[in-house]
Design an enzyme around this catalytic site. Structure first.
Site, PDB file in Angstrom:
ATOM      1  N   HIS A  74     -20.981 -30.574  -3.626  1.00 47.57           N
ATOM      2  CA  HIS A  74     -20.323 -30.618  -2.322  1.00 47.57           C
ATOM      3  C   HIS A  74     -21.307 -30.646  -1.149  1.00 47.57           C
ATOM      4  O   HIS A  74     -20.881 -30.742   0.000  1.00 47.57           O
ATOM      5  CB  HIS A  74     -19.385 -29.416  -2.166  1.00 47.57           C
ATOM      6  CG  HIS A  74     -18.155 -29.512  -3.020  1.00 47.57           C
ATOM      7  ND1 HIS A  74     -18.125 -29.080  -4.323  1.00 47.57           N
ATOM      8  CD2 HIS A  74     -16.923 -30.008  -2.756  1.00 47.57           C
ATOM      9  CE1 HIS A  74     -16.914 -29.291  -4.813  1.00 47.57           C
ATOM     10  NE2 HIS A  74     -16.169 -29.858  -3.897  1.00 47.57           N
ATOM     11  N   CYS A  84      -5.265 -26.906  -5.542  1.00 49.72           N
ATOM     12  CA  CYS A  84      -6.225 -27.974  -5.794  1.00 49.72           C
ATOM     13  C   CYS A  84      -7.475 -27.359  -6.410  1.00 49.72           C
ATOM     14  O   CYS A  84      -7.696 -26.155  -6.311  1.00 49.72           O
ATOM     15  CB  CYS A  84      -6.563 -28.747  -4.526  1.00 49.72           C
ATOM     16  SG  CYS A  84      -7.139 -27.739  -3.160  1.00 49.72           S
ATOM     17  N   HIS A 121     -10.907 -28.289  -9.500  1.00 50.59           N
ATOM     18  CA  HIS A 121     -11.729 -29.186 -10.314  1.00 50.59           C
ATOM     19  C   HIS A 121     -11.587 -28.839 -11.787  1.00 50.59           C
ATOM     20  O   HIS A 121     -11.695 -27.667 -12.146  1.00 50.59           O
ATOM     21  CB  HIS A 121     -13.205 -29.045  -9.927  1.00 50.59           C
ATOM     22  CG  HIS A 121     -13.459 -29.148  -8.465  1.00 50.59           C
ATOM     23  ND1 HIS A 121     -13.460 -28.050  -7.630  1.00 50.59           N
ATOM     24  CD2 HIS A 121     -13.696 -30.225  -7.684  1.00 50.59           C
ATOM     25  CE1 HIS A 121     -13.701 -28.451  -6.392  1.00 50.59           C
ATOM     26  NE2 HIS A 121     -13.845 -29.760  -6.400  1.00 50.59           N
ATOM     27  N   TYR A 134     -11.596 -40.300  -2.201  1.00 49.23           N
ATOM     28  CA  TYR A 134     -11.862 -40.109  -0.776  1.00 49.23           C
ATOM     29  C   TYR A 134     -13.215 -39.448  -0.543  1.00 49.23           C
ATOM     30  O   TYR A 134     -13.831 -38.909  -1.457  1.00 49.23           O
ATOM     31  CB  TYR A 134     -10.748 -39.291  -0.112  1.00 49.23           C
ATOM     32  CG  TYR A 134     -10.444 -37.974  -0.792  1.00 49.23           C
ATOM     33  CD1 TYR A 134     -11.252 -36.858  -0.624  1.00 49.23           C
ATOM     34  CD2 TYR A 134      -9.329 -37.851  -1.612  1.00 49.23           C
ATOM     35  CE1 TYR A 134     -10.968 -35.671  -1.252  1.00 49.23           C
ATOM     36  CE2 TYR A 134      -9.033 -36.665  -2.244  1.00 49.23           C
ATOM     37  CZ  TYR A 134      -9.852 -35.579  -2.054  1.00 49.23           C
ATOM     38  OH  TYR A 134      -9.583 -34.394  -2.683  1.00 49.23           O
ATOM     39  N   GLU A 172     -16.389 -33.464   0.669  1.00 53.04           N
ATOM     40  CA  GLU A 172     -15.496 -33.710  -0.464  1.00 53.04           C
ATOM     41  C   GLU A 172     -15.584 -35.183  -0.852  1.00 53.04           C
ATOM     42  O   GLU A 172     -14.984 -36.034  -0.216  1.00 53.04           O
ATOM     43  CB  GLU A 172     -14.039 -33.368  -0.089  1.00 53.04           C
ATOM     44  CG  GLU A 172     -13.786 -31.892   0.095  1.00 53.04           C
ATOM     45  CD  GLU A 172     -13.769 -31.105  -1.210  1.00 53.04           C
ATOM     46  OE1 GLU A 172     -14.001 -31.692  -2.288  1.00 53.04           O
ATOM     47  OE2 GLU A 172     -13.522 -29.893  -1.141  1.00 53.04           O
ATOM     48  N   GLU A 230     -14.425 -37.053  -3.764  1.00 53.40           N
ATOM     49  CA  GLU A 230     -13.618 -36.736  -4.933  1.00 53.40           C
ATOM     50  C   GLU A 230     -12.826 -37.926  -5.460  1.00 53.40           C
ATOM     51  O   GLU A 230     -12.335 -38.761  -4.700  1.00 53.40           O
ATOM     52  CB  GLU A 230     -12.661 -35.584  -4.625  1.00 53.40           C
ATOM     53  CG  GLU A 230     -13.422 -34.295  -4.380  1.00 53.40           C
ATOM     54  CD  GLU A 230     -12.547 -33.072  -4.269  1.00 53.40           C
ATOM     55  OE1 GLU A 230     -13.045 -31.983  -4.594  1.00 53.40           O
ATOM     56  OE2 GLU A 230     -11.379 -33.194  -3.856  1.00 53.40           O
TER      57      GLU A 230
END
Length: 197
Positions: free
Chosen positions: A41, A83, A85, A119, A130, A132
């Protein structure tokens, strides 16, 4: 947290947590490696696999969460139901169900895949990025919420109109509208036309 094949490599025998690893992917979502979560990140960001969950009640209202104030990334802002990972090798669907339970204490009903979206959203407040490849899921919530206060500051069920009002006056995560817009076809299929999504 119970030990599963996906979580077994994420805690050590002495009880200390190992670094959380994410799956790096290419533009097609094919896994190409791994990276430590914070490193993935840091600007300019490394493209990695993520998921976003949108759960609705029987009235067609969306469950929002405000992220806990202690989170290092986007603390205190409103966002979608859940949300996160997947761990390397963990299926996005399994990760979505796992994290929904860990954060909110519920198991989603009728959880279904709703496509993917890619995005790149910088977070000006933290300097993190982000990047991702996000797997989207929609479903229903039919249980009493039991949020983990280390993850979730507060929750709210909102109609489409109430979301528009809240979004105009309260801070939301940088990715929220991107993932919601990408999930809208599946949201409309789940909630029906009268819900207004």
């Amino acid at each position: 947290m119970p030990t599963t094949p996906a979580t077994a490599t994420h805690s050590s025998s002495d009880g200390t947590a190992d670094a959380i690893m994410l799956e790096l992917v290419d533009e097609n979502g094919t896994t190409i490696g791994t990276a430590e979560k914070l490193a993935a990140h840091q600007a300019p960001g490394q493209l990695h696999r993520a998921f976003s969950v949108f759960l609705f009640d029987e009235q067609g209202r969306l469950l929002l969460q405000r992220r806990a104030l202690g989170k290092y990334h986007s603390p205190g802002v409103w966002s979608n139901t859940c949300c996160g990972h997947p761990y390397p090798g963990e299926a996005p669907f399994a990760a979505a169900a796992r994290r929904t339970y860990e954060e909110l204490g519920i198991s989603p009903s009728l959880l279904a895949a709703a496509g993917t979206v890619r995005y790149n959203h910088p977070d000006p407040a933290s300097g993190l990025v982000e990047q991702e490849f996000n797997h989207l899921f929609v479903g229903m919530v039919q249980e009493v919420l039991k949020p983990d206060p280390e993850e979730v500051e507060e929750t709210a069920f909102v109609t489409a109109a109430e979301l528009a009002e809240r979004h105009a006056r309260a801070p939301f995560s940088a990715w929220f509208m991107t993932v919601l817009d990408a999930a809208r076809p599946a949201v409309r299929e789940l909630t029906g036309p009268s819900a207004g999504w």
